[in-house]
Design an enzyme around this catalytic site. Structure first.
Site, PDB file in Angstrom:
ATOM      1  N   ASP A  38       0.830  -1.210   0.000  1.00 48.95           N
ATOM      2  CA  ASP A  38       0.000   0.000   0.000  1.00 48.95           C
ATOM      3  C   ASP A  38       0.860   1.253   0.000  1.00 48.95           C
ATOM      4  OD1 ASP A  38      -2.180  -1.585   0.011  1.00 48.95           O
ATOM      5  OD2 ASP A  38      -2.584  -1.411   2.163  1.00 48.95           O
ATOM      6  N   GLU A 117     -10.393 -28.028 -21.209  1.00 47.12           N
ATOM      7  CA  GLU A 117     -10.210 -27.047 -20.140  1.00 47.12           C
ATOM      8  C   GLU A 117     -11.541 -26.674 -19.507  1.00 47.12           C
ATOM      9  OE1 GLU A 117      -9.472 -23.014 -22.751  1.00 47.12           O
ATOM     10  OE2 GLU A 117      -7.837 -24.424 -22.505  1.00 47.12           O
ATOM     11  N   LYS A 119     -14.762 -24.599 -18.381  1.00 45.93           N
ATOM     12  CA  LYS A 119     -15.579 -23.547 -18.977  1.00 45.93           C
ATOM     13  C   LYS A 119     -15.981 -22.601 -17.850  1.00 45.93           C
ATOM     14  CE  LYS A 119     -19.391 -22.785 -22.190  1.00 45.93           C
ATOM     15  NZ  LYS A 119     -19.800 -21.541 -21.593  1.00 45.93           N
ATOM     16  N   ASP A 121     -17.615 -19.652 -15.886  1.00 53.02           N
ATOM     17  CA  ASP A 121     -18.939 -19.065 -16.019  1.00 53.02           C
ATOM     18  C   ASP A 121     -18.864 -17.572 -15.724  1.00 53.02           C
ATOM     19  OD1 ASP A 121     -21.574 -18.993 -16.542  1.00 53.02           O
ATOM     20  OD2 ASP A 121     -22.231 -19.980 -14.705  1.00 53.02           O
ATOM     21  N   TYR A 234      -7.676 -17.549 -22.090  1.00 54.09           N
ATOM     22  CA  TYR A 234      -7.692 -18.845 -22.755  1.00 54.09           C
ATOM     23  C   TYR A 234      -7.426 -18.763 -24.256  1.00 54.09           C
ATOM     24  CZ  TYR A 234     -12.660 -17.495 -23.149  1.00 54.09           C
ATOM     25  OH  TYR A 234     -13.824 -16.822 -23.359  1.00 54.09           O
ATOM     26  N   LYS A 322     -21.510 -28.977 -21.372  1.00 42.94           N
ATOM     27  CA  LYS A 322     -22.076 -28.338 -20.175  1.00 42.94           C
ATOM     28  C   LYS A 322     -22.416 -29.392 -19.144  1.00 42.94           C
ATOM     29  CE  LYS A 322     -23.347 -23.949 -21.545  1.00 42.94           C
ATOM     30  NZ  LYS A 322     -24.482 -23.204 -21.167  1.00 42.94           N
ATOM     31  N   CYS A 416     -49.132  -9.866  10.480  1.00 44.70           N
ATOM     32  CA  CYS A 416     -47.697 -10.073  10.703  1.00 44.70           C
ATOM     33  C   CYS A 416     -47.476 -11.252  11.652  1.00 44.70           C
ATOM     34  CB  CYS A 416     -47.080  -8.806  11.290  1.00 44.70           C
ATOM     35  SG  CYS A 416     -45.348  -9.016  11.722  1.00 44.70           S
ATOM     36  N   CYS A 419     -45.981  -9.677  15.042  1.00 47.05           N
ATOM     37  CA  CYS A 419     -46.665  -8.761  15.956  1.00 47.05           C
ATOM     38  C   CYS A 419     -48.169  -8.721  15.750  1.00 47.05           C
ATOM     39  CB  CYS A 419     -46.083  -7.352  15.826  1.00 47.05           C
ATOM     40  SG  CYS A 419     -46.488  -6.567  14.253  1.00 47.05           S
ATOM     41  N   CYS A 434     -45.293  -5.270   6.912  1.00 43.03           N
ATOM     42  CA  CYS A 434     -45.894  -5.042   8.219  1.00 43.03           C
ATOM     43  C   CYS A 434     -45.733  -3.553   8.499  1.00 43.03           C
ATOM     44  CB  CYS A 434     -45.177  -5.872   9.276  1.00 43.03           C
ATOM     45  SG  CYS A 434     -45.579  -5.325  10.949  1.00 43.03           S
ATOM     46  N   CYS A 440     -43.243  -3.606  15.965  1.00 42.14           N
ATOM     47  CA  CYS A 440     -42.981  -4.987  15.561  1.00 42.14           C
ATOM     48  C   CYS A 440     -41.595  -5.436  16.038  1.00 42.14           C
ATOM     49  CB  CYS A 440     -43.081  -5.104  14.043  1.00 42.14           C
ATOM     50  SG  CYS A 440     -42.716  -6.756  13.446  1.00 42.14           S
TER      51      CYS A 440
HETATM   52  S1  IVH Z   1     -12.936 -20.713 -26.061  1.00 41.38           S
HETATM   53  C1  IVH Z   1     -14.509 -19.738 -30.417  1.00 41.38           C
HETATM   54  N1  IVH Z   1     -12.503 -21.466 -23.625  1.00 41.38           N
HETATM   55  O1  IVH Z   1     -17.815 -19.835 -23.320  1.00 41.38           O
HETATM   56  C2  IVH Z   1     -14.856 -19.734 -29.011  1.00 41.38           C
HETATM   57  N2  IVH Z   1     -14.453 -20.218 -24.065  1.00 41.38           N
HETATM   58  O2  IVH Z   1     -19.979 -20.172 -25.770  1.00 41.38           O
HETATM   59  C3  IVH Z   1     -13.706 -19.429 -28.168  1.00 41.38           C
HETATM   60  N3  IVH Z   1     -15.800 -19.745 -22.073  1.00 41.38           N
HETATM   61  O3  IVH Z   1     -17.948 -16.966 -25.288  1.00 41.38           O
HETATM   62  C4  IVH Z   1     -14.026 -19.585 -26.762  1.00 41.38           C
HETATM   63  N4  IVH Z   1     -14.491 -20.763 -20.640  1.00 41.38           N
HETATM   64  O4  IVH Z   1     -17.272 -16.742 -22.857  1.00 41.38           O
HETATM   65  C5  IVH Z   1     -13.329 -20.814 -24.460  1.00 41.38           C
HETATM   66  N5  IVH Z   1     -11.957 -22.194 -21.495  1.00 41.38           N
HETATM   67  C6  IVH Z   1     -12.776 -21.541 -22.318  1.00 41.38           C
HETATM   68  C7  IVH Z   1     -13.935 -20.907 -21.845  1.00 41.38           C
HETATM   69  C8  IVH Z   1     -14.767 -20.262 -22.771  1.00 41.38           C
HETATM   70  C9  IVH Z   1     -15.594 -20.067 -20.794  1.00 41.38           C
HETATM   71  C10 IVH Z   1     -16.979 -19.015 -22.579  1.00 41.38           C
HETATM   72  C11 IVH Z   1     -16.665 -17.852 -23.469  1.00 41.38           C
HETATM   73  C12 IVH Z   1     -17.366 -18.100 -24.752  1.00 41.38           C
HETATM   74  C13 IVH Z   1     -18.393 -19.104 -24.351  1.00 41.38           C
HETATM   75  C14 IVH Z   1     -18.672 -20.018 -25.506  1.00 41.38           C
END
Ligand code: IVH
Length: 676
Positions: A38, A117, A119, A121, A234, A322, A416, A419, A434, A440
């Site tokens: 900091d 790899e 995915k 979210d 990625y 998925k 409520c 009360c 309420c 209350c």
């Molecule tokens: S590769 C050509 N790798 O999933 C697509 N996407 O529907 C290149 N996402 O829009 C994406 N983890 O937001 C890739 N390890 C991963 C990912 C990833 C999440 C998401 C990304 C993309 C959506 C695909």
């Protein structure tokens, strides 16, 4: 210090801070204590303030945010941002694998590798680097164009503002490259944010993805900096690389450049290995500190990818697998109602306890009675509970086939549960309330708990059980009574001793000096969250000013609309509020802004100031505070009553008007001098 010395120190600090950031956020192994870090950052900010000519677009001082964007400019992606085709079944995954195998074998390629790899979210983003420096960041948008959210992205610690140099990264340091990845919010940061929003009575985010998306859309990058987002990279594209280096080699390079690439990516040489990866992560997903909604399987070799090509929407060389949402069925034993501190009645499902995604669930909020009607839930039903991206499980439907004949419909309560007062339902609202604000017990307890909560007066050890006990023993009736608690009386209570009594009293004593905005927030006025409380503290420097404020004056406050203004106005009219404030005043709780610790300045006192244009060395609110602290007033528009117009760069119509009306115009330097 000479200019050259300053520049040298700024550069050294910047390099040091970049390195420590990387150690902390990417490697998760800091080498210096936080306080030392900091200090480095503070020193850099201080120097950059005095020598703004040395601020560069990659300065780590930009991590704290500050830029406000009214509307994000649109940018066209250099390479289209495609999405992935999805599958939920291993059958379709096998078909995808076979398709790739066949297409490649047609080209004479018999062996190929896949990379599996996680995915993530979150929200897809694209980052552009020029000569090693982060210059632009954008959302995916429709894949062709997205929003330019550079200043928001600069606040994310895992996005390098300048990449690391090494023999391996040298090829990328000149010219442009693009990094794609996902911005997400970690589960713990999401929970913290929602807890804070709940305390502020702000709407909650349904899941970390929505929280990340909502945060990236913020117009104030300082708010983004506060909310802690993480980026994982990625994809790396550059003309220099063209189609050399496989995907896994690019991930390694991204890692060397200083990006966070995650550790899970794995090269698979057969479908069996891909399936193994999926099995493993589907069962381990709850151990991760962030949410994933599946896995992405990609061909490793870039030339092979090019051979496979793409369809209109998505590449043929990758697929998203998925994971299914985690669901469980359980019985609904009953519905209870919770009464919040402003009287909101929330129905809660009491469930047959059941394990779902790592935790045992026995209750789930039903939000309101419209939701119960929509789902047609009855007591005795079997319901489906789901935890998808959402951390909080929700009831998604009733299993109709398992409804027993004895299932009983759920009627909204008329009174409520705490009360007994008849409930009200304001027009245009789904909630029941309420109205017995003062009587209350649930509301009373909720208000005291809110007063003591972390973002409010932060009274340690003043939690649910203790407040309940103090209320039951009639030792307190409102938060003001906390300040007249006596040690001997406390020590007599069950579960209390001399020491815990003293600890509580010390914590209560410490709360007396909290800032005025926190006190306003702590009062628990409906619709007044922390941001509004801050705006009120700026405009009304003491509680007396705030109590006396007219509805119009309240409406003129930043962040305060008609509904909020009315809520504040009504709050201060109530006798119970007057009593509370009297108790707080008597106890010596600080109830004014620092700013009213007034600086005597006769040239400013009672004078009205208007600011226009951009000030160089001061933020607007800092400049306003300086005026207020000296007994002056700040207004948003120029009139004959205006005494001074302070004009920064690009001042517009207000400056013209000032000249027309003959109002004195000050430069920033003159303003500073006047404040001396
Ligand atoms: S590769 C050509 N790798 O999933 C697509 N996407 O529907 C290149 N996402 O829009 C994406 N983890 O937001 C890739 N390890 C991963 C990912 C990833 C999440 C998401 C990304 C993309 C959506 C695909």
């Amino acid at each position: 210090m000479t200019k050259a010395q300053a520049q040298k120190e700024i550069e050294a600090l910047r390099a040091q801070i970049h390195r420590h950031n990387y150690n902390y956020y990417v490697l998760a192994s800091p080498t210096i204590p936080d306080c030392e870090f900091d200090r480095l950052l503070e020193r850099l900010i201080e120097l950059e303030k005095s020598y703004p000519e040395f601020v560069t677009p990659d300065s780590p001082s930009l991590r704290v945010g500050g830029e406000i964007t009214k509307e994000f400019p649109t940018v066209t992606h250099k390479r289209r941002m495609m999405s992935l085709s999805n599958t939920y079944s291993s059958e379709e995954l096998r078909e995808f694998y076979k398709r790739v195998q066949k297409a490649l074998s047609n080209e004479g390629i018999l062996a190929f590798e896949m990379v599996a790899e996680l995915k993530y979210d979150g929200v897809a983003i694209s980052l552009t680097y020029r000569d090693g420096v982060f210059v632009q960041g954008a959302t995916r948008g429709d894949g062709v164009t997205g929003d330019d959210i550079t200043s928001n992205l600069k606040t994310i610690q895992t996005i390098p503002l300048r990449v690391q140099e090494s023999p391996a990264t040298r090829a990328l340091l000149n010219g442009e490259f693009e990094v794609r990845g996902e911005v997400y919010m970690q589960k713990k940061d999401f929970e913290k944010l929602n807890a804070q929003r709940a305390a502020n009575e702000e709407p909650l985010f349904a899941n970390p993805r929505n929280a990340a998306a909502g945060t990236l859309k913020q117009q104030d990058s300082r708010e983004v900096a506060k909310r802690k987002l993480t980026m994982v990279a990625y994809q790396l594209e550059s003309e220099a690389l063209n189609d050399t280096l496989s995907h896994i080699e690019r991930l390694k390079l991204l890692d060397e450049l200083g990006f966070n690439v995650g550790k899970a990516s794995r090269v698979c040489t057969s479908l069996g290995e891909v399936e193994e990866f999926l099995r493993e992560w589907e069962s381990r997903r709850d151990d991760l500190p962030f949410e994933i909604d599946g896995a992405v399987i990609k061909v490793n070799d870039i030339r092979q990818r090019n051979l496979l090509g793409e369809t209109m929407k998505s590449p043929r060389w990758a697929i998203a697998y998925k994971f299914s949402a985690r669901q469980a069925e359980t019985g609904l034993n009953g519905v209870t109602c919770q009464v919040g501190r402003v009287g909101t009645v929330t129905p809660v499902a009491e469930l047959q306890p059941i394990k779902l995604a790592g935790s045992t669930i026995s209750r789930a909020t039903l939000h309101n009675f419209d939701e119960i009607k929509r789902l047609d839930i009855r007591i005795g039903d079997t319901v489906v509970l789901e935890k998808s991206g959402d951390v909080i499980p929700k009831i998604v439907r009733v299993v109709d086939s398992r409804r027993p004949p004895s299932a009983t419909p759920i009627e909204p309560p008329t009174h409520c549960p705490e009360c007994g007062t008849a409930l009200v339902k304001p027009d245009n609202e789904v909630n029941l309330y309420c109205p017995n604000e003062d009587g209350c017990p649930a509301q009373r307890k909720g208000r005291i708990l809110h007063y003591a909560s972390r973002n409010a007066m932060d009274i340690e050890n003043c939690g649910d059980a203790i407040v309940e006990q103090l209320l039951k023993e009639n030792l307190i009736a409102d938060a003001g009574d906390l300040y007249s608690l006596e040690k001997s009386r406390l020590a007599e209570l069950e579960r209390f001793g001399e020491k815990s009594a003293q600890n509580l009293l010390d914590a209560i004593e410490r709360s007396k000096t909290r800032s005025f905005d926190r006190l306003i927030f702590a009062l628990g006025i409906r619709h007044v969250g922390l941001a509004t409380a801050r705006a009120l503290a700026q405009k009304f420097p003491s509680i007396t000013d705030l109590q006396a404020a007219s509805l119009e004056a309240l409406q003129e406050t930043d962040d305060v609309g008609d509904t909020i203004a009315e809520s504040i106005f009504t709050y201060f009219q109530k006798p119970s509020t007057k009593m509370l404030i009297e108790k707080l005043t008597r106890a010596g709780v600080k109830m004014s802004s620092e700013q009213v610790e007034r600086v005597k300045n006769a040239r400013v006192e009672n004078k009205t100031f208007v600011f226009t244009g951009t000030l160089e060395s001061l933020k607007r609110d800092e400049a306003s505070s300086m005026v207020l602290a000296r007994g002056g007033k700040v207004s948003g528009s120029v009139s004959k009553k205006t005494d001074f117009v302070v004009a920064g760069s690009e001042a517009g119509s207000k400056l013209e008007k000032a000249v027309q009306l003959g109002v004195k115009v000050l430069t920033e330097a003159e303003f500073r001098e006047l404040m001396q």
